[in-house]
Design a protein around this motif. Structure first.
Motif, mmCIF file in Angstrom:
data_model
loop_
_atom_site.group_PDB
_atom_site.id
_atom_site.type_symbol
_atom_site.label_atom_id
_atom_site.label_comp_id
_atom_site.label_asym_id
_atom_site.label_seq_id
_atom_site.Cartn_x
_atom_site.Cartn_y
_atom_site.Cartn_z
ATOM 1 N N ARG A 104 0.822 -1.305 -0.116
ATOM 2 C CA ARG A 104 -0.034 0.037 -0.049
ATOM 3 C C ARG A 104 0.955 1.232 0.006
ATOM 4 O O ARG A 104 1.026 1.688 1.027
ATOM 5 N N ASP B 71 -5.621 3.274 6.369
ATOM 6 C CA ASP B 71 -6.646 4.069 6.070
ATOM 7 C C ASP B 71 -6.436 5.370 6.640
ATOM 8 O O ASP B 71 -6.593 6.553 6.132
ATOM 9 N N ASP C 178 -4.205 -2.899 8.223
ATOM 10 C CA ASP C 178 -5.378 -2.412 7.842
ATOM 11 C C ASP C 178 -5.700 -1.050 8.335
ATOM 12 O O ASP C 178 -5.927 -0.223 7.844
HETATM 13 MN MN MN Z 1 -9.357 -1.706 5.331
#
Ligand code: MN
Ligand code: IPM
Length: 349
Positions: free
Chosen positions: A102, A248, A244
């Motif tokens: 990411r 964000d 996770d």
């Molecule tokens: Mn997520």
């Protein structure tokens, strides 16, 4: 011939995927890229019509492709978590896509809520472990629904799983050749078994990379640093659950869910690329979603399959479109129409 499996998914998924494919088509001509796509209607909509999210043979089907392009999953009329598990998590686990890559990258011209920080400071990558931790689904209930109820949800970490993700992060820091730093983000002051394993493996693997700086941060402090001093980071390696959560936060500092893309990578198998955002049901079918994140996911896909020129052209096109000021607000509902943004990027490649 590059073969791409396309899973548009639910909500705004099909709309943003359409724009990513538009950009793919635009870039293929000038770069001589030959490709074909096959589309699969898997997701919540299919579940409501046919009683199943995807066929049982999904994994075998997908293994035949060079890459997977996924829009979004999640449907308001389907039990919470069903599509998420049957589509997203089953594919990540079943295809052993153990890296969730990411990038947190602020494009020039994009607004960030962080004062005095720009593209120079906000440019790092989160390497999120993608097949273990709280996501394995181990646990259960005892005395369900009674006052004596007990619920367990077990975080699972294996040495092999920890080692391969940490090694991937070091290799990435080496290949990037930027700040040459890997930060392991965990909670080893409290999670004294699982994250002790992470700490030990980080130390062991780190010894193989004398030129890369080893850095450690607890996840709570890492959230603080991501906002206060994002320039400190180069490559972050972290567990599935923490990855996770912090991505964000990362998405927000790079301008929001409208730009954040990710890759679920199996270096020896079929990998899957998707925007980080969800299916945003309230914007479905209105041409209001921002497709930039999904286009950026296509850019990552092409980079992964070594279509380097095509990937670079998309990156440059995204950079110029975002810097042009034609998309002053990146959020869904406030950005220009989905199809127009796709046209802009397609024209720029
Ligand atoms: Mn997520
Ligand atoms: C993500 C999503 C998924 C995750 C959900 C939908 C299962 O939040 O890709 O970040 O937790 O991994």
């Amino acid at each position: 011939m590059l073969r791409i499996a396309v899973i548009p998914g639910d909500g705004i998924g099909p709309e943003v995927v359409r724009e990513g494919l538009k950009v793919l088509e635009a870039v293929a001509g000038p770069t001589g890229l030959e490709y074909e796509t096959a589309e699969f209607d898997w997701g919540g909509e299919r579940y409501l019509k046919q009683g199943e999210v995807r066929p049982d043979s999904a994994l075998d089907i997908l293994r035949q492709f060079d890459a997977i392009y996924l829009g979004a999953v999640g449907h308001p009329d389907v039990p919470v978590g069903l599509v998420e598990r049957k589509l997203l998590l089953d594919l990540r686990f079943g295809l052993d896509q153990y890296v969730n890559l990411r990038p947190i990258k602020l494009y020039p011209g994009v607004w960030t809520p962080i004062k005095d920080k720009g593209p120079e400071e906000i440019e790092f990558v989160v390497v999120r472990e993608n097949t273990e931790d709280l996501y394995v689904g181990t646990g259960g209930f005892a005395h369900y629904g009674t006052p004596d109820e007990v619920a367990t949800q077990v975080a699972v970490y294996t040495r092999k799983g920890t080692e391969r993700i940490i090694r991937y992060a070091f290799e990435l820091a080496k290949a990037r050749g930027k700040r040459k730093r890997v930060t392991v983000v965990d909670k080893s002051n409290v999670l004294t078994y699982g994250h002790d394993l992470w700490q030990r493996v980080f130390g062991e693997v780190g010894e193989e990379y004398p030129d890369i700086e080893k850095d450690r941060a607890y996840v709570d402090a890492a959230c603080m640093w991501m906002v206060k001093n994002p320039e400190w980071f180069d490559v972050i390696v972290t567990t599935n659950m923490f990855g996770d959560i912090i991505t964000d936060l990362g998405a927000m500092i790079q301008g929001g869910m409208g730009v954040a893309a990710s890759g679920n990578i199996n270096p020896d198998g079929t990998s899957m690329f998707e925007p980080i955002h969800g299916s945003a049901p309230k914007y479905t079918g209105q041409n209001k979603a921002n497709p930039i994140a999904c286009i950026a996911a296509m850019q990552m896909l092409l980079e992964h399959v070594r279509a380097a020129e095509a990937a670079e052209r998309i990156d440059k096109a995204l950079t110029s479109v975002l810097a042009s000021g034609k998309i002053p607000d990146l959020s869904a509902g406030k950005c220009p129409p989905t199809s127009e943004i796709g046209d802009m990027v397609a024209a720029a490649v």
